[in-house]
Design an enzyme around this catalytic site. Structure first.
Site, PDB file in Angstrom:
ATOM      1  N   GLU A  80       0.838  -1.216   0.000  1.00 17.63           N
ATOM      2  CA  GLU A  80       0.000   0.000   0.000  1.00 17.63           C
ATOM      3  C   GLU A  80       0.869   1.262   0.000  1.00 17.63           C
ATOM      4  O   GLU A  80       2.084   1.188   0.205  1.00 17.63           O
ATOM      5  CB  GLU A  80      -0.951   0.000   1.194  1.00 17.63           C
ATOM      6  CG  GLU A  80      -0.233  -0.103   2.523  1.00 17.63           C
ATOM      7  CD  GLU A  80      -0.799   0.813   3.574  1.00 17.63           C
ATOM      8  OE1 GLU A  80      -1.153   1.954   3.235  1.00 17.63           O
ATOM      9  OE2 GLU A  80      -0.851   0.386   4.743  1.00 17.63           O
ATOM     10  N   LYS A  87      -4.052  -1.876  13.879  1.00 21.59           N
ATOM     11  CA  LYS A  87      -3.282  -0.839  14.557  1.00 21.59           C
ATOM     12  C   LYS A  87      -3.595  -0.823  16.037  1.00 21.59           C
ATOM     13  O   LYS A  87      -4.755  -0.945  16.429  1.00 21.59           O
ATOM     14  CB  LYS A  87      -3.605   0.526  13.940  1.00 21.59           C
ATOM     15  CG  LYS A  87      -2.931   0.720  12.595  1.00 21.59           C
ATOM     16  CD  LYS A  87      -3.430   1.941  11.916  1.00 21.59           C
ATOM     17  CE  LYS A  87      -4.924   1.809  11.688  1.00 21.59           C
ATOM     18  NZ  LYS A  87      -5.534   3.004  11.134  1.00 21.59           N
TER      19      LYS A  87
HETATM   20  N1  PSU Z   1      -1.296   1.387   9.860  1.00 24.83           N
HETATM   21  C1  PSU Z   1      -0.092   2.001   9.984  1.00 24.83           C
HETATM   22  N2  PSU Z   1       0.192   3.029   9.177  1.00 24.83           N
HETATM   23  C2  PSU Z   1      -0.701   3.483   8.272  1.00 24.83           C
HETATM   24  C3  PSU Z   1      -1.963   2.846   8.156  1.00 24.83           C
HETATM   25  C4  PSU Z   1      -2.211   1.800   8.969  1.00 24.83           C
HETATM   26  O1  PSU Z   1       0.710   1.636  10.820  1.00 24.83           O
HETATM   27  O2  PSU Z   1      -0.386   4.444   7.573  1.00 24.83           O
HETATM   28  C5  PSU Z   1      -2.933   3.307   7.139  1.00 24.83           C
HETATM   29  C6  PSU Z   1      -3.333   2.148   6.231  1.00 24.83           C
HETATM   30  O3  PSU Z   1      -3.269   2.602   4.889  1.00 24.83           O
HETATM   31  C7  PSU Z   1      -4.751   1.862   6.623  1.00 24.83           C
HETATM   32  C8  PSU Z   1      -5.241   3.224   7.000  1.00 24.83           C
HETATM   33  O4  PSU Z   1      -5.504   1.279   5.604  1.00 24.83           O
HETATM   34  O5  PSU Z   1      -4.148   3.761   7.733  1.00 24.83           O
HETATM   35  C9  PSU Z   1      -6.512   3.206   7.779  1.00 24.83           C
HETATM   36  O6  PSU Z   1      -6.998   4.501   7.936  1.00 24.83           O
HETATM   37  P1  PSU Z   1      -8.448   4.716   8.592  1.00 24.83           P
HETATM   38  O7  PSU Z   1      -8.264   4.332  10.025  1.00 24.83           O
HETATM   39  O8  PSU Z   1      -8.712   6.194   8.408  1.00 24.83           O
HETATM   40  O9  PSU Z   1      -9.381   3.840   7.856  1.00 24.83           O
END
Ligand code: PSU
Ligand code: MN
Length: 306
Positions: free
Chosen positions: A26, A166
């Site tokens: 990604e 996360k």
């Molecule tokens: N986990 C990380 N770093 C990131 C992300 C996740 O350690 O940059 C990013 C990924 O691209 C994930 C996104 O899909 O954050 C999720 O964002 P949200 O919580 O706004 O859906």
């Protein structure tokens, strides 16, 4: 206008032709997850690591409205120029719902796990390595902030290798949501769901080997499922931040976000950045280590996919 525009790097097409493992990566981690230039150093290290292990990396992003499967030299330079602020344009954070409009408008951006899944599926990729997926945020009782990553995993057949979700999230609630969506969550040779920076989370999952994960993927196709599989691969022990230690810092980061009024798609990048500051960069070092480890496991799984 041309609807749906994808560009596949020749090296990636060739890998398909030769039946070599192709692993999707990604790009929100580059545009929003890590500071520049560490983000681009990581990209280069990941791509070299994939090649050293016989796989071809396909870093997915949107460049000037086009879905890109594997970044060309020009794409890298352009993205870098946006991150350094050399251009009027900004690098957007693109999840599935943002993707169609971004393509219409000719935007450039990093794709989150959800949008990467969508584009990787169109390109015929089956295995994707990331750091940690998004999920159900703490405080969902007041504001239901639930990542599009979960909906994407429920509707796109792909093996997603992560270090869990996360750590900033409500982990039990994220696992409940994945259960409701019928997304198998398999611990890579472990029965404990890891929590990104830590090998522990206190949550149990089923343990699976690389061959078992590959067979489960095929079994799901045979049964007509649309879901993907979330593989949870613990961070290497030498790079982990103990669960109790990181929890305090996460609570601090969440309080900072709340008092700054941060919400929606800004929340995750804000929290990751706040954590990097609070831990003096330790969270970033852990993030780099776990994503490399996930890539190696993704390659191992891709080899077992047949
Ligand atoms: N986990 C990380 N770093 C990131 C992300 C996740 O350690 O940059 C990013 C990924 O691209 C994930 C996104 O899909 O954050 C999720 O964002 P949200 O919580 O706004 O859906
Ligand atoms: Mn969200």
């Amino acid at each position: 206008m041309l609807y749906q525009s994808l560009r596949i790097l020749p090296e990636v097409s060739l890998a398909f032709a030769k039946n070599q493992p192709v692993i999707a990566l990604e790009s929100t981690i580059l545009t929003h997850g890590l500071p520049y230039p560490q983000s681009f150093e990581l990209l280069e290290e990941l791509e070299a690591l994939a090649k050293d292990n016989g796989a071809i990396p396909a870093t997915i992003a949107v460049i000037k409205g086009q879905g890109v499967i594997g970044l060309s030299k020009e794409d890298r330079l352009y993205l870098k120029s946006l991150l350094m602020g050399d251009s009027e344009a900004t690098a957007h954070k693109l999840s599935t719902r943002e993707l169609p409009f971004a393509m219409v408008k000719g935007f450039t951006g990093g794709t989150t796990v959800s949008a990467t899944l969508k584009l990787a599926q169109l390109a015929g990729i089956k295995v994707f390595a990331t750091g940690g997926i998004g999920g159900v945020h703490r405080g969902w009782q007041q504001r239901p902030d639930i990542s599009m990553d979960l909906g994407a995993l429920a509707s796109i057949p792909m093996i997603v290798v992560s270090a869990g979700c996360k750590a900033i999230l409500d982990i039990p609630a994220t696992l409940e949501a994945l259960e409701s969506l019928a997304v198998p969550v398999l611990g890579y040779n472990t029965e404990e769901f890891p929590s990104f920076y830590s090998r522990q989370s206190g949550q149990r999952v089923l343990a699976a080997s690389a061959p078992e994960i590959g067979k489960t993927y095929h079994q799901m196709r045979a049964l007509g499922y649309n879901q993907g599989i979330l593989v949870a691969n613990p961070i290497p022990a030498k790079s982990e931040i103990p669960f109790e230690k990181i929890q305090e810092k996460i609570e601090e980061a969440i309080e900072m976000a709340a008092s700054a009024g941060i919400r929606g798609k800004e929340l995750t990048p804000y929290l990751l950045d706040a954590l990097a500051q609070i831990t003096g960069g330790e969270s970033i070092r852990a993030n780099l280590a776990l994503i490399k480890n996930n890539l190696l496991v993704a390659i191992e799984i891709a080899r077992n996919l047949g």
